[in-house]
Design an enzyme around this catalytic site. Structure first.
Site, PDB file in Angstrom:
ATOM      1  N   GLU A  38       0.780  -1.230   0.000  1.00 61.30           N
ATOM      2  CA  GLU A  38       0.000   0.000   0.000  1.00 61.30           C
ATOM      3  C   GLU A  38       0.819   1.290   0.000  1.00 61.30           C
ATOM      4  O   GLU A  38       0.400   2.287  -0.570  1.00 61.30           O
ATOM      5  CB  GLU A  38      -0.940   0.007   1.219  1.00 61.30           C
ATOM      6  CG  GLU A  38      -1.983  -1.098   1.204  1.00 61.30           C
ATOM      7  CD  GLU A  38      -2.980  -0.941   0.066  1.00 61.30           C
ATOM      8  OE1 GLU A  38      -3.354   0.209  -0.248  1.00 61.30           O
ATOM      9  OE2 GLU A  38      -3.373  -1.972  -0.520  1.00 61.30           O
ATOM     10  N   SER A  72     -37.608 -45.025  30.112  1.00 55.99           N
ATOM     11  CA  SER A  72     -37.168 -45.584  31.395  1.00 55.99           C
ATOM     12  C   SER A  72     -36.201 -44.689  32.151  1.00 55.99           C
ATOM     13  O   SER A  72     -35.956 -44.906  33.346  1.00 55.99           O
ATOM     14  CB  SER A  72     -36.512 -46.953  31.169  1.00 55.99           C
ATOM     15  OG  SER A  72     -37.454 -47.870  30.661  1.00 55.99           O
TER      16      SER A  72
END
Length: 751
Positions: free
Chosen positions: A72, A445
């Site tokens: 950049e 159960s």
């Protein structure tokens, strides 16, 4: 030219005082997402319009800074904020062609544009950008400017800043990225949405190569470092998730809680939630659910292709075209989509999304062996179909499929109710329904211990003899229709002790117990465990778990047995903090043995735990003894036609509930009971989290008598020890052989 410069100078003098204040930079308050962490500081999830993770300049790796400068602004630390030649070029282009072409935007100019200005390319905007750049350079140091840039710049996939991008694309903190990864990230600001490695891998790679070349040119890399970085194969995260441990269901629970409390500020104010989840537990729970579901799926065979696509003759497709065909098929965890290209009896060639061409060996074709053996063109396994692949334990590819069955696992600390792991389903992206808190299912159960616990309060004991024999009821007794209940295996043992009946999960004994204590009493009693009585109508079917529960409820209820009889409230948020670490809310849980309400007699909890330990030692959960521990207790659960399968188990330190079933209730298949379909999931989890943890036992409370009894449940000096409430110790009686059928001399003890 002189006139132009004079005009520009006058415009600058007039415009400069009207420029925005730099308070937005000096008091930088970015939109920070909600972040959710485990108790040990690992990221579980992130929610926000923008993915952000603010870092100090000093914490940014040197190679990343160099990559950014190379891409950049390589003279950033030398110029005063403006590349004059570049600005002149842009201005001239704007005058001659009435639009701005590419300029020489420095990093400082990009900061000015991102914070204060629009991205439009006009002379006015460019002029104001230059003035704002001067103002920034005059008031902030170079390091401060670069820190703002590193944290603010948009890098695609909702990631703002390089720290967020490192997590988004590579699943790493910023200080762990490689040079090759740094170059990839540094190349993103130019076109982050269009050319990131998820949206356009080829273009992103070209940009990365350019950045690496610039780093070499600027002598930030040696030729050898350049070659290594160029050759490195990057592993890009295509699911763009940021979490370090999979906890989507609990993260979503936390998000919903925060939205109810803070509204839209949840997504922008940088709140942090520390949960009670532990990484080790969550990883183990994820593995347990996934492995158990996949094992179930393999037991029931290949269902057929996910879809059939049209291939060109002879499979003449290039890699790019094959990738395009699979774009609509997402990865589901480690199950990746693949297109079958060629099929032989012992070899299959596929193209897998993001993996390329793969040849699957015979060991990886076990799931589809039957389909491969079909002759005369009848096989559904053929070129053009979409299948799923994953890797086996040795890292070899194998054919798999997306499972239809769902599962859930939740664990809590019984001492204070802290949730340690929560997996609400097989895969959150595929099914967001949280089965831990939202799935109302029959417990079967696994509900029996609560009925047995109620019976202890009515004077029954583990030694009480009850007849395991057939029964029949009319519609008035069941609340629906006539009923002839049976034991799961269809056999009956005659008079047996209550302890043995629970160990073997005898349905007819549970029903006789409920008959004895009364359904209304039992319905009221189970509220002590946190159950809603409306979900458990007072009929005899309650004895077999015909009501409705969630796994979350079962975890809370079983914790009462595990902690000695106290009611603790499950919770998953330890504390909430603002973006600066200030604590906004802190959990204050009640603790068993300190300030928690007593739910049941501690003697009841101790005796029930001892009975459920026998379920693990000798009963329907005996497989759990493979874990090599003596402090485990629990109960299997299977509903009619094997629609739901459960295992609810614990020791004094941890309660875990495992469930498996279909969202649209239907049978899991023959033999898919709690002990076969759910217990292995629980064992995988507990085996990992309790490895190396010493065994623990709660001390026997006062008021319990230990008496030797015979098979008839009566005192016998040569019998086996049994626990009783001191006031319920049985009288002496001659012994008899358990399971021998009905005997006249014990009829008064058979219900």
């Amino acid at each position: 030219m002189a006139l132009f410069l004079l005009i520009a100078l006058l415009a600058g003098v007039l415009t400069y005082p009207a420029l925005p204040s730099l308070n937005i930079l000096t008091d930088y308050q970015p939109k920070l997402p909600l972040r959710i962490f485990t108790a040990d500081g690992v990221l579980l999830g992130e929610f926000g319009e923008e993915r952000r993770s603010v870092v100090k300049y000093e914490a940014v790796p040197k190679k990343l800074v160099q990559a950014i400068l190379s891409a950049e602004d390589d003279r950033f630390f030398e110029h005063g904020g403006v590349d004059y030649a570049g600005i002149a070029r842009a201005a001239l282009a704007n005058i001659t062609k009435r639009r701005a072409r590419e300029g020489a935007s420095t990093i400082t100019m990009q900061v000015a544009r991102n914070f204060f200005l629009s991205p439009e390319k006009t002379l006015t905007r460019k002029f104001n950008e230059v003035l704002m750049t001067f103002k920034i350079e005059h008031n902030l140091s170079k390091n401060q400017i670069l820190e703002l840039y590193i944290n603010q710049i948009y890098l695609g996939q909702r990631a703002y800043g390089f720290a967020a991008a490192a997590q988004t694309y590579f699943g790493k903190p910023i200080d762990k990225i490689t040079v090759a990864e740094a170059a990839m990230l540094a190349g993103l600001p130019k076109a982050p949405s269009r050319n990131n490695p998820v949206a356009n891998p080829a273009q992103a790679a070209k940009r990365q190569h350019y950045v690496l070349g610039r780093m070499l040119e600027l002598k930030y890399l040696t030729p050898q470092e350049y070659k290594i970085a160029l050759a490195e194969k990057l592993r890009v995260h295509h699911d763009i998730g940021t979490a370090e441990v999979t906890g989507d269901y609990v993260a979503e629970m936390a998000r919903q809680f925060m939205v109810e409390r803070y509204g839209d500020a949840t997504y922008t104010n940088g709140f942090k939630i520390i949960t009670t989840i532990r990484k080790q537990d969550q990883d183990a729970a994820n593995l347990a659910v996934r492995q158990n579901v996949m094992d179930y799926d393999r037991r029931h065979g290949w269902r057929g292709p996910e879809e059939e696509l049209q291939l060109l003759p002879n499979g003449a497709l290039k890699e790019e075209a094959l990738d395009e065909l699979l774009q609509d098929f997402d990865d589901v965890g480690d199950l990746i989509p693949a297109l079958v290209l060629a099929v032989e009896p012992k070899k299959v060639k596929v193209f897998a999304k993001n993996e390329g061409f793969i040849e699957i060996a015979p060991d990886g074709l076990l799931l589809v062996q039957r389909a491969l053996a079909e002759k005369n063109g009848k096989s559904k396994f053929k070129p053009g179909i979409v299948i799923r692949l994953n890797k086996d334990a040795k890292g070899h590819w194998q054919v798999a499929q997306l499972p239809n069955v769902e599962a859930a696992l939740v664990s809590i600390s019984p001492g204070d109710g802290a949730i340690r792991a929560l997996v609400g389903g097989f895969n959150f992206s595929r099914n967001k329904f949280n089965h831990v808190i939202q799935a109302w299912r029959q417990p079967g159960s696994s509900f029996k211990p609560f009925i047995y616990s109620a019976s202890l309060e009515k004077g029954l004991t583990p030694a009480t003899v009850i007849n395991d024999a057939p029964l029949s009821f009319d519609a008035g007794q069941t609340g629906s229709k006539a009923w002839e209940p049976k034991n799961y295996d269809g056999t009956y043992s005659g008079p047996i002790r209550m302890r043995t009946a629970l160990t073997k999960s005898k349905n007819l004994v549970s029903i006789r117990i409920l008959q004895t204590i009364g359904p209304r009493y039992a319905q009221d009693y189970i509220t002590r465990f946190g159950f809603n009585p409306e979900q458990h109508p007072p009929y005899l079917t309650m004895a077999l778990g015909a009501g409705s529960v969630t796994p979350f409820q079962m975890a809370s209820a079983y914790s009462i047995f595990a902690n000695g009889g106290f009611r603790v409230n499950p919770y998953y948020i330890e504390r909430i903090m603002d973006s600066h670490g200030k604590v906004l809310a802190q959990a204050n849980p009640v603790r068993a043995g300190e300030n928690a309400e007593r739910a049941i007699d501690e003697r009841n909890a101790y005796i029930m735990t001892s009975m459920m330990k026998d379920v693990v030692r000798f009963g329907t959960a005996a497989r759990a003894m493979q874990l090599g521990r003596g402090d485990l207790a629990g109960k299997t659960g299977t509903t009619n036609d094997q629609v739901d399968a459960w295992f609810c188990g614990f020791n004094p330190q941890l309660v875990a509930i495992a469930w498996i079933g279909f969202d649209q209730p239907r049978t899991l298949g023959g033999n898919e009971t709690g002990s076969h379909a759910a217990l292995p999931m629980w064992m995988t989890y507990m085996g990992k989290v309790l490895k190396g943890v010493p065994e623990t036992e709660l001390p026997m409370p006062d008021g319990i008598a230990v008496v030797n009894i015979d098979n008839a449940g009566k005192r016998a000096s040569d019998g086996k020890p049994e626990y009783f409430f001191r006031e319920n110790v049985p009288e002496e009686r001659p012994s008899w052989n358990e399971g021998s059928g009905t005997k006249d001399d014990v009829k008064n003890e058979i219900f």
